[in-house]
Design an enzyme around this catalytic site. Structure first.
Site, PDB file in Angstrom:
ATOM      1  N   ARG A  32       0.850  -1.189   0.000  1.00 46.28           N
ATOM      2  CA  ARG A  32       0.000   0.000   0.000  1.00 46.28           C
ATOM      3  C   ARG A  32       0.887   1.241   0.000  1.00 46.28           C
ATOM      4  O   ARG A  32       1.954   1.258   0.601  1.00 46.28           O
ATOM      5  CB  ARG A  32      -0.904   0.019   1.243  1.00 46.28           C
ATOM      6  CG  ARG A  32      -2.045  -0.966   1.185  1.00 46.28           C
ATOM      7  CD  ARG A  32      -3.087  -0.607   0.106  1.00 46.28           C
ATOM      8  NE  ARG A  32      -4.207  -1.543   0.062  1.00 46.28           N
ATOM      9  CZ  ARG A  32      -4.299  -2.567  -0.782  1.00 46.28           C
ATOM     10  NH1 ARG A  32      -3.358  -2.807  -1.676  1.00 46.28           N
ATOM     11  NH2 ARG A  32      -5.378  -3.351  -0.753  1.00 46.28           N
ATOM     12  N   HIS A  78      -0.987   0.218  -9.869  1.00 42.37           N
ATOM     13  CA  HIS A  78      -1.680  -0.737  -8.988  1.00 42.37           C
ATOM     14  C   HIS A  78      -2.221  -1.940  -9.788  1.00 42.37           C
ATOM     15  O   HIS A  78      -3.433  -2.182  -9.819  1.00 42.37           O
ATOM     16  CB  HIS A  78      -2.811  -0.049  -8.217  1.00 42.37           C
ATOM     17  CG  HIS A  78      -3.226  -0.812  -6.981  1.00 42.37           C
ATOM     18  ND1 HIS A  78      -3.652  -0.202  -5.835  1.00 42.37           N
ATOM     19  CD2 HIS A  78      -3.275  -2.152  -6.706  1.00 42.37           C
ATOM     20  CE1 HIS A  78      -3.957  -1.112  -4.923  1.00 42.37           C
ATOM     21  NE2 HIS A  78      -3.738  -2.320  -5.439  1.00 42.37           N
TER      22      HIS A  78
HETATM   23  P1  NDP Z   1      -1.552 -11.696   4.819  1.00 41.32           P
HETATM   24  O1  NDP Z   1      -2.471 -11.136   5.845  1.00 41.32           O
HETATM   25  O2  NDP Z   1      -1.767 -13.086   4.366  1.00 41.32           O
HETATM   26  O3  NDP Z   1      -0.042 -11.600   5.347  1.00 41.32           O
HETATM   27  C1  NDP Z   1       0.439 -10.541   6.065  1.00 41.32           C
HETATM   28  C2  NDP Z   1       1.900 -10.776   6.465  1.00 41.32           C
HETATM   29  O4  NDP Z   1       2.405  -9.546   7.018  1.00 41.32           O
HETATM   30  C3  NDP Z   1       2.067 -11.845   7.523  1.00 41.32           C
HETATM   31  O5  NDP Z   1       3.239 -12.584   7.303  1.00 41.32           O
HETATM   32  C4  NDP Z   1       2.209 -11.026   8.818  1.00 41.32           C
HETATM   33  O6  NDP Z   1       2.994 -11.611   9.836  1.00 41.32           O
HETATM   34  C5  NDP Z   1       2.941  -9.803   8.297  1.00 41.32           C
HETATM   35  N1  NDP Z   1       2.704  -8.675   9.203  1.00 41.32           N
HETATM   36  C6  NDP Z   1       1.535  -8.062   9.502  1.00 41.32           C
HETATM   37  N2  NDP Z   1       1.722  -7.085  10.406  1.00 41.32           N
HETATM   38  C7  NDP Z   1       3.045  -7.089  10.685  1.00 41.32           C
HETATM   39  C8  NDP Z   1       3.863  -6.324  11.556  1.00 41.32           C
HETATM   40  N3  NDP Z   1       3.356  -5.365  12.344  1.00 41.32           N
HETATM   41  N4  NDP Z   1       5.178  -6.606  11.592  1.00 41.32           N
HETATM   42  C9  NDP Z   1       5.697  -7.582  10.831  1.00 41.32           C
HETATM   43  N5  NDP Z   1       4.986  -8.352   9.990  1.00 41.32           N
HETATM   44  C10 NDP Z   1       3.670  -8.113   9.921  1.00 41.32           C
HETATM   45  O7  NDP Z   1      -1.582 -10.677   3.596  1.00 41.32           O
HETATM   46  P2  NDP Z   1      -1.451 -11.001   2.030  1.00 41.32           P
HETATM   47  O8  NDP Z   1      -0.142 -11.665   1.794  1.00 41.32           O
HETATM   48  O9  NDP Z   1      -2.666 -11.673   1.525  1.00 41.32           O
HETATM   49  O10 NDP Z   1      -1.477  -9.514   1.418  1.00 41.32           O
HETATM   50  C11 NDP Z   1      -0.557  -8.519   1.806  1.00 41.32           C
HETATM   51  C12 NDP Z   1      -0.966  -7.179   1.230  1.00 41.32           C
HETATM   52  O11 NDP Z   1      -0.700  -7.112  -0.163  1.00 41.32           O
HETATM   53  C13 NDP Z   1      -2.455  -6.812   1.287  1.00 41.32           C
HETATM   54  O12 NDP Z   1      -2.831  -6.395   2.581  1.00 41.32           O
HETATM   55  C14 NDP Z   1      -2.545  -5.695   0.269  1.00 41.32           C
HETATM   56  O13 NDP Z   1      -2.267  -4.474   0.897  1.00 41.32           O
HETATM   57  C15 NDP Z   1      -1.423  -6.031  -0.720  1.00 41.32           C
HETATM   58  N6  NDP Z   1      -1.947  -6.393  -2.056  1.00 41.32           N
HETATM   59  C16 NDP Z   1      -1.529  -5.662  -3.131  1.00 41.32           C
HETATM   60  C17 NDP Z   1      -1.958  -5.975  -4.401  1.00 41.32           C
HETATM   61  C18 NDP Z   1      -1.486  -5.206  -5.596  1.00 41.32           C
HETATM   62  O14 NDP Z   1      -1.992  -5.413  -6.704  1.00 41.32           O
HETATM   63  N7  NDP Z   1      -0.513  -4.320  -5.471  1.00 41.32           N
HETATM   64  C19 NDP Z   1      -2.889  -7.097  -4.639  1.00 41.32           C
HETATM   65  C20 NDP Z   1      -3.250  -7.804  -3.446  1.00 41.32           C
HETATM   66  C21 NDP Z   1      -2.790  -7.452  -2.198  1.00 41.32           C
HETATM   67  P3  NDP Z   1       2.558 -12.986  10.556  1.00 41.32           P
HETATM   68  O15 NDP Z   1       2.818 -14.058   9.522  1.00 41.32           O
HETATM   69  O16 NDP Z   1       3.489 -13.082  11.704  1.00 41.32           O
HETATM   70  O17 NDP Z   1       1.116 -12.854  10.910  1.00 41.32           O
HETATM   71  C1  OXD Z   2      -5.996  -6.007  -3.098  1.00 35.60           C
HETATM   72  C2  OXD Z   2      -5.440  -5.108  -4.121  1.00 35.60           C
HETATM   73  O1  OXD Z   2      -5.810  -5.752  -1.896  1.00 35.60           O
HETATM   74  O2  OXD Z   2      -5.817  -5.245  -5.309  1.00 35.60           O
HETATM   75  O3  OXD Z   2      -6.646  -6.997  -3.468  1.00 35.60           O
HETATM   76  O4  OXD Z   2      -4.605  -4.271  -3.811  1.00 35.60           O
END
Ligand code: NDP
Ligand code: OXD
Length: 306
Positions: free
Chosen positions: A221, A269
């Site tokens: 993000r 994006h």
């Molecule tokens: P998940 O919720 O599956 O994974 C989140 C990861 O981040 C976990 O490993 C978690 O740790 C870690 N995390 C969360 N908070 C912290 C913190 N405070 N400190 C350290 N590590 C942390 O998310 P996804 O993989 O499904 O998606 C990630 C993001 O990707 C989405 O939220 C979205 O913003 C972005 N996205 C972007 C897209 C694009 O087109 N650019 C498309 C889709 C998504 P732990 O394993 O320990 O819980």
């Molecule tokens: C999502 C994205 O969060 O597209 O799915 O960024």
């Protein structure tokens, strides 16, 4: 039982048609034509206005129309509401391909050669030697990205909130290990959810910890990034380059400094786009689960915010 679609900033005609076909017999309304707000128990949301949540006395479920839930003001929701998101293996594969492609583009200096071609310059240089890719966030997307990079010969490091062991990945966790993690990253990929803890995490102190050949790739993000710190880090050669797919304000303003910065590559994006078919199937399944009183899929932890 009524479903309200509050997905803003896009043309929802195909989405509405697909939802109606998948959920015959369910009343489906599209915000702002919400009708009687007391009838709405399930909301499909993407960048929904914060003021909406207090107007829905019988709200039970908020389903994000994507992987991230940051477009839903979680703190404004009543405590007993469940929030779910889309989890799609194909989305993770798309993300892995995007990240691999951009890591390779930097490694092979493709941007430099595109620019040199415009000027008819012939200046061969060996590909960059850095081979270590660090991933901030090893969740649904981060783990698939890690596997793809490993299969393509990269050394992968990961940073997450909780301690974990994933074969072949050098693992770091928690704030105290963040600088140490960053110091080993030739490429640093942000795949964190946007929460109060991760907002602004891509900042001066992180860039100072990275090696000077380091490349930032932010696909999570825009609000993870402190924009002025990035420009400063690039201009003072603290880090070498950045690829940005996400921005604090989208679409990016036409007068924004990122557009013409020579060390920034941008995409609008598109790293991993939600599939309408998969999303509608998951939304319909959760709506039906709610009706039957069964557990919903891909709910987030409201305390953690992801
Ligand atoms: P998940 O919720 O599956 O994974 C989140 C990861 O981040 C976990 O490993 C978690 O740790 C870690 N995390 C969360 N908070 C912290 C913190 N405070 N400190 C350290 N590590 C942390 O998310 P996804 O993989 O499904 O998606 C990630 C993001 O990707 C989405 O939220 C979205 O913003 C972005 N996205 C972007 C897209 C694009 O087109 N650019 C498309 C889709 C998504 P732990 O394993 O320990 O819980
Ligand atoms: C999502 C994205 O969060 O597209 O799915 O960024």
């Amino acid at each position: 039982m009524t479903l309200l679609v509050c997905v803003t900033g896009r043309d929802n005609r195909k989405l509405m048609t697909a939802l109606r076909a998948s959920l015959p017999g369910i009343a489906i309304r599209e915000w702002p034509d919400a009708g009687d707000l007391a009838e709405i128990e399930f909301v499909l949301a993407w960048n929904a206005p914060e003021s909406l949540w207090q107007q829905l006395p019988n709200l039970k479920v908020v389903q994000s129309f994507g992987a991230g839930v940051d477009g839903i003001a979680l703190s404004a929701l009543p405590a007993d509401v469940q929030v779910c998101r889309i989890v799609d293996p194909a989305l993770a594969d798309d993300m892995a391909e995007y990240v691999l492609g951009h890591v390779l583009a930097h490694k092979l200096r493709l941007g430099l050669y595109y620019r040199q071609q415009q000027q008819q310059l012939w200046r061969p240089k060996r590909a960059s030697g850095g081979n270590r890719v660090g991933i901030l966030g090893l969740g649904q997307l981060g783990q698939v990205v890690a596997t793809k990079l490993q299969r393509n010969g990269f050394e992968v490091l990961g940073w997450s909130r909780s301690e974990k062991t994933i074969p072949g990945i050098v693992q770091f966790w928690g704030r105290t290990q963040l600088s140490e993690f960053a110091s080993h990253c030739d490429y640093l990929i942000c795949l964190l959810p946007l929460t109060a803890q991760t907002r602004g995490i891509l900042n001066k102190s992180l860039f100072e910890a990275m090696p000077s050949n380091g490349v930032l790739i932010n696909v999570a993000r825009g609000a993870h990034l402190h924009e002025a710190d990035l420009i400063d880090a690039l201009d003072t050669e603290q880090i070498a380059a950045a690829t940005l797919d996400v921005f604090a304000s989208e679409p990016l303003a036409t007068d924004h400094a990122f557009w013409h910065h020579p060390k920034i590559t941008m995409t609008p994006h598109v790293a991993a786009l939600t599939s309408l078919k998969t999303a509608v199937a998951q939304i319909a399944a959760n709506m039906q689960a709610m009706q039957r009183g069964q557990p919903l899929s891909h709910c987030i932890d409201l305390d953690l915010g992801y």
